[in-house]
Design a protein around this motif. Structure first.
Motif, mmCIF file in Angstrom:
data_model
loop_
_atom_site.group_PDB
_atom_site.id
_atom_site.type_symbol
_atom_site.label_atom_id
_atom_site.label_comp_id
_atom_site.label_asym_id
_atom_site.label_seq_id
_atom_site.Cartn_x
_atom_site.Cartn_y
_atom_site.Cartn_z
ATOM 1 N N PRO A 102 0.167 28.460 -39.471
ATOM 2 C CA PRO A 102 0.145 26.994 -39.489
ATOM 3 C C PRO A 102 -0.776 26.470 -38.400
ATOM 4 O O PRO A 102 -0.724 26.922 -37.258
ATOM 5 N N LEU A 103 -1.616 25.518 -38.763
ATOM 6 C CA LEU A 103 -2.628 25.060 -37.822
ATOM 7 C C LEU A 103 -2.182 23.857 -37.029
ATOM 8 O O LEU A 103 -2.441 23.747 -35.834
ATOM 9 N N GLY A 131 -0.460 22.324 -34.863
ATOM 10 C CA GLY A 131 0.128 23.328 -34.006
ATOM 11 C C GLY A 131 1.495 23.001 -33.514
ATOM 12 O O GLY A 131 1.955 21.871 -33.470
ATOM 13 N N PHE A 132 2.095 24.056 -33.125
ATOM 14 C CA PHE A 132 3.352 24.104 -32.402
ATOM 15 C C PHE A 132 3.467 22.977 -31.381
ATOM 16 O O PHE A 132 4.453 22.289 -31.292
ATOM 17 N N LEU A 133 2.387 22.819 -30.624
ATOM 18 C CA LEU A 133 2.479 21.943 -29.462
ATOM 19 C C LEU A 133 2.089 20.512 -29.782
ATOM 20 O O LEU A 133 2.252 19.620 -28.975
ATOM 21 N N GLY A 175 -2.545 27.281 -33.475
ATOM 22 C CA GLY A 175 -2.232 25.887 -33.213
ATOM 23 C C GLY A 175 -2.738 25.431 -31.851
ATOM 24 O O GLY A 175 -2.909 24.244 -31.615
ATOM 25 N N ARG A 191 -5.332 24.555 -29.047
ATOM 26 C CA ARG A 191 -6.716 24.078 -29.036
ATOM 27 C C ARG A 191 -7.356 24.250 -27.663
ATOM 28 O O ARG A 191 -8.552 24.020 -27.481
ATOM 29 N N GLU A 250 -2.753 25.280 -23.731
ATOM 30 C CA GLU A 250 -1.784 25.331 -24.831
ATOM 31 C C GLU A 250 -1.470 26.765 -25.218
ATOM 32 O O GLU A 250 -0.316 27.115 -25.505
ATOM 33 N N ARG A 303 0.960 28.197 -22.755
ATOM 34 C CA ARG A 303 2.319 27.684 -22.966
ATOM 35 C C ARG A 303 2.994 28.385 -24.139
ATOM 36 O O ARG A 303 4.175 28.765 -24.061
ATOM 37 N N ILE A 304 2.259 28.560 -25.217
ATOM 38 C CA ILE A 304 2.852 29.220 -26.388
ATOM 39 C C ILE A 304 3.230 30.661 -26.058
ATOM 40 O O ILE A 304 4.310 31.142 -26.415
#
Lengths: 260, 260, 260, 260
Positions: free
Chosen positions: C253-254, C256-258, D77, D79, D83, D86-87
């Motif tokens: 999935p693009l 994104g999570f954040l 996700g 960029r 980020e 964090r992931i």
């Protein structure tokens, strides 16, 4: 009948008729350079600043380059952004004009460029009103950063410098051409006129060819071949290539003469 | 400075300046044909005999072909040697001259030629003083048989007729060019000028291009592109392509300006 | 979980599990042959009749071939249909069975087959109840003639014998596979397992590999690699390769999570 | 007879038997995943952290991944470097272990990675004892920077993610494999088992394949095909591919049986 002139290529405020750029390296004799320029029709030539020996009155490559041709000094030998910037400033101070081809190369085997340092040098030199043409790997994110940095074009490689290996990075070049708002000038690797022609058919704005011309048995004849091939490729790009099909499509009526 | 004229191509007793042959099929309008010839510089054009309607005074493709251009009638529609021979004789009787392109095709999907029947037709027509140009698969043994049969050249395919798929048979074309004493004219499949240029770089004597020109958005501009690309490829072949290397070969001095 | 056995390949009345055929030529020692067969899983091996010295009790390649493996004598050395027929009959008389690989080659440099003579030999031998496997150029009309002549399969070349140059005739192989009702067994030119795998993905029924195995540093390990690659290619062909796209298609999935 | 086991691949302190990594994206049903793992033999699976819904007891991709398989969470996700970092930390905190595949992508069309941000994220995460596997363009200077940053391997693309376009960057992959001391794992673009096999023959340490398996008609059978093809490619790399020649090299004695 309409004339079939090619569209001019405007770069750095200059209007170019030819979309072939040439180099000065590797010739058996620099005396070939004027004929290479004349036969190819090229209006832009790159030269390593080191070869510009202003003190020498005889053995200076500059003596062989007509004034009408746009000089494109390059930063060959630079290993960092800082060195590239110094060379560019020296070139301008020495009267070589404000076009500069950035080459920042820390790899001695494949001569592959350093994208990060290239972006840094471009930012600085663009602010100083250079027309900046950076040599890069065909990397979309580096190319985007160079747009933001003020480059006048991007110069991705087809294959390692001087390898004559052709358009090995076609897939990535295609993406750059589609995505980047700047002219894409394929630099490095092109070994035969058909490859330059193909780059132009794909939508490249121009090609820079040095080794393939200089290493031919007859460099001046090869220069002419490249000039024609680049023009043909541009012409084809504008004429719109027809569709490719899986099956055959008869050119001539098939249900034959004799069966009717 | 020396001039860089290309070497002429002597075929069937005629000296040709251009090594691009064109066709008459698939144009939106036959009125484009004179401009296609003029812009491409082509001096040989192939036409299916069926399209030559001598009774019709207006709708005849022949009206659009200048007298200075060599007519190359083809046997399109023939499924056997016998039919091809009959078409060839009809063409000559109708005043189309003694050049004949043999096409014997029994496969309607890929339009691939029948080598055995093609050799038979060539034997007969060569004895009758035709200049015989047979369309073939790139098969060495068929090509050798055609040499013995008296063909003036061989015309192997790069890909199926009209497919615009390019030089898919490069490996076999290379062998024909190396082994066959006749001119090798690549016919069928060429879709872009870069592909015609490459065929010429490989040593092909000429290329025949129809669909790629006729199916372009601007056929006349594409004709010019093909004319230039074929000339460039021949020029490159004669100029001698330089060696390909695995590693990079610096064009400019590497041990840099700033390190010295 | 379902088992993932490959579909068997029925040829000449025999059911084969492996779709890799191997050869006996060029090995440093014939003593490698049993291990090559065992590791590759191959159940068919080709041997030039000349190498079958029935008088010699020690230096006979036949000693190294297990009885469970199908012998495929070939007519290597034949320059005409007549010679090929004689070799085939000798092979059968000598106890080599009724499978025969027709090779009629009059070209000593590229070892390219003669289609016309091959068809003639096939007609005769098929009538004599041989299982005829002819080595051919990838020519559609020759392949069609071989169907009519009673061949059990066709064996088109990927590149010249022993060249290790790979699937250079892909375009023509694809057409044979689509159009010919017989199994297409790619013979000659395959240099690496990935190439055999690709031929199988395209729908070839089997591959014959000799030089690429015999010329490897470790022929037995390479035999295993080819066995696995051929099985993988068949498996992929049956599993149905997914579509190719111009753009990227996110696997993950693009948005994104954040950013959510 | 010697056994022909492949050499194990040690990565992040773990010894892997299979050199195929798979993904969890795009399957019609996650219930296919255990069979994909079992049939392919893969021991490493990548998963986008977003898909790991620890609250959900039923619809969680993690339920389908056996404990024995190494989890490779990815930063899809992200960029920016920040980020991604964090992931990665979230993934470890959530019990996904310390392997992390860095994906920093700011381009939504071709999903091409940002080299600069990727290097930054790698530096930080390697210091925090992650086993860092960064997804990159095949750029030598970025790969060198990742070596310095502490990456465990580099994961260059063959073509855009999910495109099934194959090894379009072969020239640059070859250079990475030759020049980089870390394992090179080809990630993205591989569409068919033959392409994975070729990457391995070139010396890649492993391949990651997701879309080509998930988009096949029969994903589980395709998974088996990829497992076998990757093993075959590694086997071939170790067995030492034989030389390629221009001319044919007879496998069987040519001076024929009947002429002697």
């Amino acid at each position: 009948m309409a004339e079939y002139h090619l569209d001019p290529f405007v770069l750095g405020g200059r209007t170019l008729t030819s979309r072939l750029f040439v180099g000065t390296g590797k010739y058996a004799s620099d005396h070939l350079i004027p004929d290479v320029l004349a036969q190819s029709g090229s209006e832009v030539i790159t030269v390593a600043l080191r070869r510009v020996d202003f003190a020498a009155s005889t053995d200076n490559v500059m003596r062989h380059i007509p004034k009408t041709v746009q000089l494109l000094p390059n930063t060959s030998g630079a290993r960092t952004a800082e060195e590239a910037v110094r060379i560019a400033r020296l070139a301008r101070a020495a009267g070589c004009g404000n076009w500069i081809k950035i080459e920042v190369i820390a790899d001695n085997k494949y001569l592959l460029p350093d994208g990060y340092e290239t972006v840094k040098a471009t930012e600085i030199l663009a602010r100083e009103d250079f027309v900046v043409l950076p040599y890069i790997s065909p990397d979309l994110m580096v190319a985007k950063a160079l747009v933001d940095a003020g480059a006048a074009a991007v110069m991705p490689l087809g294959a390692p410098i001087g390898s004559n290996r052709g358009l090995q990075t076609k897939e990535l070049l295609r993406i750059l051409i589609a995505e980047i708002a700047l002219p894409v000038i394929v630099d490095a690797g092109i070994g035969r006129p058909s490859e330059a022609c193909e780059a132009m058919e794909m939508g490249a704005a121009a090609c820079l060819v040095n080794t393939a011309i200089a290493s031919a048995n007859d460099p001046v004849a090869m220069a002419k071949a490249f000039g024609d091939a680049v023009a043909a490729g541009r012409q084809a790009y504008r004429a719109g290539v027809g569709p490719i099909s899986q099956l055959a499509q008869a050119s001539s009526p098939l249900t034959g003469f004799l069966h009717s």
